[in-house]
Design a protein around this motif. Structure first.
Motif, PDB file in Angstrom:
ATOM      1  N   UNK A 175       0.833  -1.206   0.000  1.00 29.75           N
ATOM      2  CA  UNK A 175       0.000   0.000   0.000  1.00 29.75           C
ATOM      3  C   UNK A 175       0.865   1.252   0.000  1.00 29.75           C
ATOM      4  N   UNK A 176       1.921   1.236   0.814  1.00 28.83           N
ATOM      5  CA  UNK A 176       2.822   2.395   0.838  1.00 28.83           C
ATOM      6  C   UNK A 176       3.531   2.557  -0.505  1.00 28.83           C
ATOM      7  N   UNK A 177       3.967   1.434  -1.078  1.00 32.72           N
ATOM      8  CA  UNK A 177       4.627   1.504  -2.386  1.00 32.72           C
ATOM      9  C   UNK A 177       3.663   2.027  -3.444  1.00 32.72           C
ATOM     10  N   UNK A 178       2.428   1.589  -3.391  1.00 39.98           N
ATOM     11  CA  UNK A 178       1.405   2.073  -4.328  1.00 39.98           C
ATOM     12  C   UNK A 178       1.188   3.569  -4.153  1.00 39.98           C
ATOM     13  N   UNK A 179       1.097   3.988  -2.898  1.00 35.48           N
ATOM     14  CA  UNK A 179       0.946   5.426  -2.623  1.00 35.48           C
ATOM     15  C   UNK A 179       2.142   6.209  -3.149  1.00 35.48           C
ATOM     16  N   UNK A 180       3.363   5.710  -2.886  1.00 38.02           N
ATOM     17  CA  UNK A 180       4.566   6.442  -3.311  1.00 38.02           C
ATOM     18  C   UNK A 180       4.613   6.558  -4.835  1.00 38.02           C
ATOM     19  N   UNK A 181       4.328   5.456  -5.527  1.00 39.09           N
ATOM     20  CA  UNK A 181       4.292   5.509  -6.991  1.00 39.09           C
ATOM     21  C   UNK A 181       3.257   6.509  -7.476  1.00 39.09           C
ATOM     22  N   UNK A 182       2.123   6.533  -6.797  1.00 41.96           N
ATOM     23  CA  UNK A 182       1.017   7.386  -7.238  1.00 41.96           C
ATOM     24  C   UNK A 182       1.314   8.860  -7.027  1.00 41.96           C
ATOM     25  N   UNK A 183       1.854   9.204  -5.876  1.00 43.07           N
ATOM     26  CA  UNK A 183       2.130  10.630  -5.630  1.00 43.07           C
ATOM     27  C   UNK A 183       3.264  11.123  -6.536  1.00 43.07           C
ATOM     28  N   UNK A 184       4.231  10.257  -6.822  1.00 45.87           N
ATOM     29  CA  UNK A 184       5.281  10.645  -7.769  1.00 45.87           C
ATOM     30  C   UNK A 184       4.681  10.857  -9.168  1.00 45.87           C
ATOM     31  N   UNK A 185       3.805   9.951  -9.547  1.00 50.44           N
ATOM     32  CA  UNK A 185       3.141  10.080 -10.843  1.00 50.44           C
ATOM     33  C   UNK A 185       2.348  11.384 -10.928  1.00 50.44           C
ATOM     34  N   UNK A 186       1.611  11.689  -9.878  1.00 52.12           N
ATOM     35  CA  UNK A 186       0.776  12.896  -9.882  1.00 52.12           C
ATOM     36  C   UNK A 186       1.618  14.166  -9.909  1.00 52.12           C
ATOM     37  N   UNK A 187       2.836  14.088  -9.395  1.00 52.30           N
ATOM     38  CA  UNK A 187       3.740  15.241  -9.428  1.00 52.30           C
ATOM     39  C   UNK A 187       4.385  15.382 -10.802  1.00 52.30           C
ATOM     40  N   UNK A 188       4.687  14.267 -11.446  1.00 53.65           N
ATOM     41  CA  UNK A 188       5.380  14.289 -12.738  1.00 53.65           C
ATOM     42  C   UNK A 188       4.435  14.477 -13.923  1.00 53.65           C
ATOM     43  N   UNK A 189       3.266  13.880 -13.842  1.00 49.41           N
ATOM     44  CA  UNK A 189       2.368  13.825 -14.994  1.00 49.41           C
ATOM     45  C   UNK A 189       1.626  15.152 -15.171  1.00 49.41           C
ATOM     46  N   UNK A 190       1.622  15.644 -16.396  1.00 53.48           N
ATOM     47  CA  UNK A 190       0.893  16.862 -16.710  1.00 53.48           C
ATOM     48  C   UNK A 190      -0.297  16.553 -17.605  1.00 53.48           C
ATOM     49  N   UNK A 191      -1.412  17.202 -17.319  1.00 60.46           N
ATOM     50  CA  UNK A 191      -2.619  17.078 -18.144  1.00 60.46           C
ATOM     51  C   UNK A 191      -3.352  18.408 -18.117  1.00 60.46           C
ATOM     52  N   UNK A 192      -3.848  18.812 -19.239  1.00 61.31           N
ATOM     53  CA  UNK A 192      -4.546  20.099 -19.361  1.00 61.31           C
ATOM     54  C   UNK A 192      -3.676  21.262 -18.895  1.00 61.31           C
ATOM     55  N   UNK A 193      -2.368  21.140 -19.177  1.00 60.58           N
ATOM     56  CA  UNK A 193      -1.463  22.255 -18.921  1.00 60.58           C
ATOM     57  C   UNK A 193      -0.909  22.357 -17.521  1.00 60.58           C
ATOM     58  N   UNK A 194      -1.241  21.406 -16.638  1.00 61.74           N
ATOM     59  CA  UNK A 194      -0.688  21.456 -15.282  1.00 61.74           C
ATOM     60  C   UNK A 194      -0.584  20.042 -14.719  1.00 61.74           C
ATOM     61  N   UNK A 195       0.209  19.909 -13.652  1.00 63.52           N
ATOM     62  CA  UNK A 195       0.411  18.582 -13.080  1.00 63.52           C
ATOM     63  C   UNK A 195      -0.876  18.086 -12.435  1.00 63.52           C
ATOM     64  N   UNK A 196      -0.987  16.774 -12.347  1.00 62.29           N
ATOM     65  CA  UNK A 196      -2.162  16.200 -11.687  1.00 62.29           C
ATOM     66  C   UNK A 196      -2.262  16.672 -10.243  1.00 62.29           C
ATOM     67  N   UNK A 197      -1.122  16.887  -9.600  1.00 63.41           N
ATOM     68  CA  UNK A 197      -1.125  17.310  -8.200  1.00 63.41           C
ATOM     69  C   UNK A 197      -1.819  18.653  -8.000  1.00 63.41           C
ATOM     70  N   UNK A 198      -1.918  19.444  -9.038  1.00 62.56           N
ATOM     71  CA  UNK A 198      -2.585  20.747  -8.926  1.00 62.56           C
ATOM     72  C   UNK A 198      -4.111  20.635  -8.987  1.00 62.56           C
ATOM     73  N   UNK A 199      -4.601  19.420  -9.211  1.00 67.87           N
ATOM     74  CA  UNK A 199      -6.050  19.207  -9.250  1.00 67.87           C
ATOM     75  C   UNK A 199      -6.562  18.881  -7.848  1.00 67.87           C
ATOM     76  N   UNK A 200      -7.530  19.620  -7.301  1.00 69.18           N
ATOM     77  CA  UNK A 200      -8.047  19.349  -5.954  1.00 69.18           C
ATOM     78  C   UNK A 200      -8.573  17.924  -5.782  1.00 69.18           C
ATOM     79  N   UNK A 201      -9.216  17.375  -6.817  1.00 76.17           N
ATOM     80  CA  UNK A 201      -9.766  16.027  -6.686  1.00 76.17           C
ATOM     81  C   UNK A 201      -8.657  14.993  -6.514  1.00 76.17           C
ATOM     82  N   UNK A 202      -7.510  15.242  -7.126  1.00 77.32           N
ATOM     83  CA  UNK A 202      -6.374  14.329  -6.984  1.00 77.32           C
ATOM     84  C   UNK A 202      -5.826  14.393  -5.558  1.00 77.32           C
ATOM     85  N   UNK A 203      -5.695  15.583  -5.024  1.00 73.99           N
ATOM     86  CA  UNK A 203      -5.218  15.725  -3.642  1.00 73.99           C
ATOM     87  C   UNK A 203      -6.192  15.063  -2.664  1.00 73.99           C
TER      88      UNK A 203
END
Length: 539
Positions: free
Chosen positions: A397-425
């Motif tokens: 679960x921790x590994x899944x979380x770590x992979x996911x938060x890294x992905x959300x920080x790296x991945x960009x969609x609609x001109x900004x990172x996934x981490x900038x989306x409130x629903x993702x946070x």
């Protein structure tokens, strides 16, 4: 063929070509190499010469061409894991002047992660009454073994379904990792007499369940659940029955070779007729006329490691109906015993098997404990097995979380990172909350295991451990679902960025059913609680 050319290319650039990382280039220097046959690229501050790599790239030249002579870091980390850079490190020819040290040099797979909530809180600088530096030492010891011996081949075995080789078992045995998976006990002093080290240099009398936790956790972090299962799940749940209930002569014959990884073992309880309903198993063992053997007939199903096990700790019916007629036998692989692979939702490399016994002769000396008292042996190790399942699941679960938060920080969609989306946070907050709740409950139970003698543990912890397993597997399902949604198509792809997420989603039920299904766990937990319900309690 192209495959042979690629193999030669990898060997040449990995082993035969020296790396020169002292050369520095400006971006103007890099920009001059911008066409097929002369193609440089900057990734994470390092300069790569991909002039001859294009035809081997999965996407071909066309994927590389737009980034020829440019900094491709953002695009690269949106498509690839950092391990790709480590794999092709010999394509590096230098670095960009003034660039920061690259991630491949500042991080290692054995490091304690600095990503918030990716580790138990103690390992990220918080105070704890449970953990200390000896647990850090065990973690590091196992992590280094994992990266050296297991990580290079784990994905291959997971993908191909090939069984872990016996030589790998021997390495784990000689490194003390197999023994450490059994937890604290008198065997810890015994293995030192056999020349087997205790991971992290922990004194035998100091080795506790938190040390064992670290061993299971670091193996689970391979994110190859079937491969990890193939590396001794049968050992963990099968050997305790011998250690605690076998006659001295039998123990002296088999324990050492199992601890050293020279032989392998599995636990055979579940049947086509009885899973969680152990008391109704039908595999029989009847005494021979001479009284020297049990003659075993029947079948077992879903037996982890059964395909390559040398010994089968088998629950059999020697008496009447119900739990009072069950005994436990240690049965070596022999004439009349046959194993057949069962295709399950995770890889075949775990050796999940259907086992048949056709007039199998077992010496009466191989009886574990007393005849018709085997049900107690079956129950004896359930708490530890369920606890171990939670430990491994929490690591995933921790590994899944770590992979996911890294992905959300790296991945960009609609001109900004996934981490900038409130629903993702919001989704990430839900994952963190579930993981930390399980962590703290598990720490409390593990502390109680360290403090309680076995009889007290059996009475007081059976219910809490069952409830924790139920809660952990439910949360794991929710976490996998949320992570998959955030990874999108990559979350259902068995390779690339989301392969760990896909594997986690696909194999969660392997934790939810073995050791007692969720429904059985939930019911057991409440029934155990009701045994202590005060008779005068009123609303």
């Amino acid at each position: 063929s192209l495959k042979l050319q690629f193999l030669y290319f990898i060997v040449k650039n990995t082993f035969l070509t020296p790396i020169n990382m002292t050369t520095e280039y400006t971006m103007d220097d890099v920009s001059k190499h911008n066409k097929p046959g002369d193609l440089w690229m900057v990734i994470d501050g390092e300069v790569y010469d991909l002039s001859k790599f294009g035809k081997f790239h999965p996407g071909g030249h066309s994927v590389l061409r737009p980034f020829a002579g440019k900094d491709a870091s953002e695009a690269f980390f949106g498509l690839h894991r950092i391990e790709v850079l480590r794999k092709y490190k010999n394509l590096r020819i230098g670095k960009v002047k003034g660039a920061k040290p690259p991630s491949t040099e500042t991080t290692s797979p054995t490091d304690i992660s600095k990503v918030p909530y990716a580790e138990p809180s103690f390992f990220q600088g918080f105070r704890s009454p449970y953990w200390n530096e000896s647990h850090v030492a065990v973690r590091q010891y196992v992590a280094e073994f994992r990266e050296k011996e297991l990580a290079p081949i784990a994905e291959m075995h997971e993908k191909n379904g090939t069984y872990p080789p016996i030589d790998l078992y021997k390495k784990m045995g000689q490194a003390g990792i197999l023994a450490a998976r059994l937890g604290p006990g008198p065997w810890m002093k015994q293995i030192k007499e056999w020349g087997i080290p205790i991971p992290g240099g922990v004194p035998a009398e100091k080795f506790d369940y938190f040390h064992e936790w670290m061993v299971h956790q670091e193996l689970a972090r391979l994110s190859s659940p079937a491969f990890v299962g193939g590396l001794g799940d049968g050992f963990v749940i099968g050997l305790p029955a011998i250690m605690n209930f076998a006659a001295s002569e039998l123990k002296s014959r088999v324990v050492k070779e199992l601890m050293l990884g020279e032989k392998r073992i599995c636990l055979a309880i579940s049947e086509p007729f009885a899973g969680s309903d152990v008391a109704n198993l039908q595999c029989t063992a009847k005494k021979s006329e001479c009284g020297k053997y049990y003659i075993v007939n029947g079948a077992k199903k879903w037996i982890t490691n059964g395909m390559f096990a040398d010994y089968f700790v088998t629950a059999v019916r020697t008496g009447g109906k119900g739990m009072a007629g069950i005994s436990m036998l240690l049965i070596p692989r022999c004439e009349g015993l046959k194993t057949t692979q069962i295709p399950v939702s995770y890889s075949a490399c775990a050796g999940t098997s259907y086992v048949t016994y056709d007039d199998v002769k077992v010496p009466v000396e191989n009886l574990l404990g007393r005849e018709n008292q085997g049900f107690q042996i079956v129950m004896y190790n359930f708490n530890h097995e369920r606890w171990e399942i939670v430990v491994q699941l929490l690591a995933l679960m921790r590994k899944t979380y770590e992979d996911t938060i890294k992905w959300c920080t790296q991945r960009k969609a609609f001109g900004k990172s996934l981490m900038q989306q409130p629903v993702v946070r919001f989704k990430l907050a839900g994952i963190i909350a579930r993981v930390e709740a399980i962590e703290n409950w598990l720490e409390n139970i593990t502390f109680q295991m360290n403090q309680m003698p076995y009889k007290e543990m059996s009475v007081k912890l059976a219910g809490p451990i069952a409830l924790l397993k139920y809660h952990a597997t439910r949360c794991a399902w929710e976490i996998a679902d949320e992570a998959t949604q955030m990874f999108g198509g990559r979350g259902v792809t068995r390779s690339g960025m989301g392969r760990g997420i896909e594997g986690f989603l696909r194999t969660i039920k392997i934790a939810a059913i073995p050791g007692g299904s969720e429904e059985i766990m939930a019911d057991l937990g409440v029934r155990q609680a009701m045994k202590n319900y005060p008779k005068n309690a009123r609303l």
